[in-house]
Design an enzyme around this catalytic site. Structure first.
Site, PDB file in Angstrom:
ATOM      1  N   TRP A   1       0.816  -1.219   0.000  1.00 28.90           N
ATOM      2  CA  TRP A   1       0.000   0.000   0.000  1.00 28.90           C
ATOM      3  C   TRP A   1       0.844   1.262   0.000  1.00 28.90           C
ATOM      4  CZ3 TRP A   1      -4.056  -1.687   4.258  1.00 28.90           C
ATOM      5  CH2 TRP A   1      -4.994  -2.549   3.667  1.00 28.90           C
ATOM      6  N   LYS A   2       2.131   1.141   0.328  1.00 28.77           N
ATOM      7  CA  LYS A   2       3.012   2.310   0.433  1.00 28.77           C
ATOM      8  C   LYS A   2       2.408   3.301   1.437  1.00 28.77           C
ATOM      9  CE  LYS A   2       4.724   1.196  -4.114  1.00 28.77           C
ATOM     10  NZ  LYS A   2       5.329   1.643  -5.359  1.00 28.77           N
TER      11      LYS A   2
ATOM     12  N   GLU B   1      11.792  -6.336  -8.544  1.00 32.58           N
ATOM     13  CA  GLU B   1      11.085  -5.120  -8.951  1.00 32.58           C
ATOM     14  C   GLU B   1      12.034  -4.203  -9.719  1.00 32.58           C
ATOM     15  OE1 GLU B   1       7.373  -4.383  -6.385  1.00 32.58           O
ATOM     16  OE2 GLU B   1       9.031  -3.386  -5.409  1.00 32.58           O
TER      17      GLU B   1
ATOM     18  N   GLY C   1       5.523   2.179 -10.533  1.00 32.95           N
ATOM     19  CA  GLY C   1       4.699   3.387 -10.540  1.00 32.95           C
ATOM     20  C   GLY C   1       4.784   4.185 -11.829  1.00 32.95           C
TER      21      GLY C   1
ATOM     22  N   SER D   1       4.276  -2.082 -11.804  1.00 30.32           N
ATOM     23  CA  SER D   1       3.105  -1.839 -12.665  1.00 30.32           C
ATOM     24  C   SER D   1       2.376  -3.124 -13.055  1.00 30.32           C
ATOM     25  CB  SER D   1       3.499  -1.027 -13.903  1.00 30.32           C
ATOM     26  OG  SER D   1       4.038   0.224 -13.515  1.00 30.32           O
TER      27      SER D   1
ATOM     28  N   GLY E   1       1.693  -2.441  -6.290  1.00 28.36           N
ATOM     29  CA  GLY E   1       1.524  -1.140  -5.649  1.00 28.36           C
ATOM     30  C   GLY E   1       0.160  -0.561  -5.984  1.00 28.36           C
ATOM     31  N   GLY E   2       0.114   0.278  -6.995  1.00 30.36           N
ATOM     32  CA  GLY E   2      -1.110   1.009  -7.358  1.00 30.36           C
ATOM     33  C   GLY E   2      -2.358   0.142  -7.424  1.00 30.36           C
TER      34      GLY E   2
HETATM   35  P1  13P Z   1       3.346  -0.285  -8.780  1.00 28.96           P
HETATM   36  O1  13P Z   1       2.560  -1.550  -8.906  1.00 28.96           O
HETATM   37  O2  13P Z   1       2.521   0.902  -8.408  1.00 28.96           O
HETATM   38  O3  13P Z   1       4.223  -0.052  -9.989  1.00 28.96           O
HETATM   39  O4  13P Z   1       4.340  -0.487  -7.551  1.00 28.96           O
HETATM   40  C1  13P Z   1       5.108  -1.637  -7.503  1.00 28.96           C
HETATM   41  C2  13P Z   1       5.768  -1.707  -6.200  1.00 28.96           C
HETATM   42  O5  13P Z   1       6.598  -0.896  -5.873  1.00 28.96           O
HETATM   43  C3  13P Z   1       5.332  -2.746  -5.270  1.00 28.96           C
HETATM   44  O6  13P Z   1       6.190  -2.820  -4.192  1.00 28.96           O
END
Ligand code: 13P
Length: 255
Positions: A14-15, A171, A177, A217, A238-239
């Site tokens: 979720w950051k 990653e 992102g 992503s 993430g997103g």
């Molecule tokens: P996104 O899926 O938003 O690119 O982020 C990936 C991420 O950093 C998961 O830890």
């Protein structure tokens, strides 16, 4: 994904999103949507203050809650940090270590990533260890060397027994992102490189048993293709982990 040998893990990061009440509402929304989908482990890594609310909402479901970081000391003068012992006491099972945003913005190095990983493992938690190359490194053709070195340094001194509680999340930093995703072939190739390095350190059996995720992503549209690859055993999202329908579609892609 090779489910015969290893467990698929679909994890959300979720950051810095979701307050406690938002985390609770999100888990309550997604809980029925992923109920009974047991071909993969489902984890959400939450900001420290939202962990308890998320865990409470996830009770009795197939959703596990993790943290996004952990310090390597048990206690002491480390303002702003949270120890493995503290996370363990509230029932946290998973912790992210070495996310590229921690490396990029908060001075995390392979040495501290290694220390944090060891602390979390010693406390009995599972670690999702993040690593990956930046754009310039990929363009220079040194991705394999970069991820190989990170794998070796980040796992230094970790026993083959403890390795069972380590998941590696590959990653590529340029894909995080940005909406740019590694192609399934690039994800497969680099996850395979990481697995070979793990095999060189711990032997083939340990490497074959290790869950290696792709992150960057990953979304409801591209997950199936990425997860179809032999060496891609899940995703760190993430997103798309902030939107119940999208995350559920990724879980479905892993079934
Ligand atoms: P996104 O899926 O938003 O690119 O982020 C990936 C991420 O950093 C998961 O830890």
């Amino acid at each position: 994904m090779n489910t015969a040998k290893r467990r698929t893990v679909i994890a959300g990061n979720w950051k810095m999103n979701f307050t406690p009440s938002e985390a609770k509402a999100f888990i309550e929304e997604i809980k029925p949507m992923v109920a009974g989908k047991d071909n993969c482990d489902i984890v959400f890594c939450a900001p420290f203050v939202s962990i308890a609310a998320a865990m409470e909402a996830a009770k009795g479901s197939n959703i596990k809650i993790g943290a996004e970081n952990v310090h390597f000391e048990d206690h002491g003068a480390f303002t702003g940090e949270v120890s493995a012992k503290m996370l363990k006491e509230i029932g946290v099972e998973y912790v992210l270590v070495g996310h590229s945003e921690r490396r990029q913005y908060f001075g995390e190095t392979d040495e501290t990533v290694n220390l944090r990983t060891k602390a979390a493992l010693a406390a009995g938690m599972k670690v999702i260890l993040c690593l990956g190359e930046v754009k310039e490194q990929r363009l220079s053709g040194i991705t394999d060397e970069v991820v190989g070195m990170q794998t070796k340094l980040d796992l230094a001194g970790i026993s083959v027994e403890d390795l069972k509680n380590v998941i590696i999340a590959y990653e590529p930093v340029w894909a995080i992102g940005t909406g740019l995703t590694a192609t399934p072939e690039q994800a497969e190739e680099t996850c395979a490189v990481i697995r070979r390095v793990v095999a060189s350190l711990y032997g083939d059996d340990a490497a074959e048993a290790m869950t290696i995720q792709y992150g960057g992503s990953m979304n409801d549209k591209n997950a199936a293709e990425l997860l179809a690859k032999t060496n891609v055993d899940g995703g760190l999202i993430g997103g798309a982990s902030l939107v119940a329908e999208k995350f559920t579609a990724i879980v479905d892609a892993a079934q």
